[in-house]
Design an enzyme around this catalytic site. Sequence first.
Site, PDB file in Angstrom:
ATOM      1  N   ASP A  65      -9.982   2.339   6.501  1.00  0.00           N
ATOM      2  CA  ASP A  65     -11.402   2.002   6.669  1.00  0.00           C
ATOM      3  C   ASP A  65     -11.557   0.500   6.918  1.00  0.00           C
ATOM      4  OD1 ASP A  65     -14.278   2.947   4.570  1.00  0.00           O
ATOM      5  OD2 ASP A  65     -14.092   2.565   6.714  1.00  0.00           O
ATOM      6  N   VAL A 109      -5.879   5.366  -1.437  1.00  0.00           N
ATOM      7  CA  VAL A 109      -6.771   5.151  -2.606  1.00  0.00           C
ATOM      8  C   VAL A 109      -7.100   6.484  -3.280  1.00  0.00           C
ATOM      9  CG1 VAL A 109      -9.150   4.472  -3.196  1.00  0.00           C
ATOM     10  CG2 VAL A 109      -7.762   3.012  -1.726  1.00  0.00           C
TER      11      VAL A 109
END
Length: 167
Positions: A33, A124
């Site tokens: 991202d 993550v």
Amino acid sequence: MRIIVVQGDITDQRADAIVNAANSSLLGGGGVDGAIHRKGGSEILEACRKLRASAYGKGLPPGQAVATTAGMLPAKWVIHTVGPVYSATENRSHVLKSCYRESLHVADELGASTVAFPAVSTGVYRWPMDDAARIAIGTVRATPTKVEEVRFVLFTDEAFAQFQAQM
Ligand code: APR
């Protein structure tokens, strides 16, 4: 449809669509991202903000996908999808499968013929790489699509080996 597995940085990939491992806010983050927004530039974030101000007022739910411009990336579109956070007690595989299936459906709506995917949820969101590779390749193989080439772009040796092992 051809499926290929490469090692590298997804923001260097020339493709019609590059898939982002986003979060529900659509307003950026770390990992893929962060790299996509950093390299793609503010045009992508502006497009994401417009989505939040319209169709996705509450954010993009896990398992869904939505496209924006790719800004300065060597692609026409970024397809943002939100992976599930791994849980050892709850089976969320169907949500991870949905990320790949829905991203291909969006790619078909766009008319994209080459799509680059990262290993969604394996950073993550802590999804074990071997299981993520199994789900990713199995779902892409099982999804009817007009996409001609799906390219999995893996950042680490381990990820690359795990995806290759599923081919
Ligand atoms: N190119 C390709 N793969 C990458 C890149 C890159 N530039 N950067 C990281 N990766 C790999 C990671 O090594 C991992 O295997 O992408 C995979 C997904 O990791 P994350 O980007 O952390 O995505 P995810 O696990 O789905 O978590 C999403 O992390 O970055 C935030 O905003 C994001 O909150 C969201 C969460």
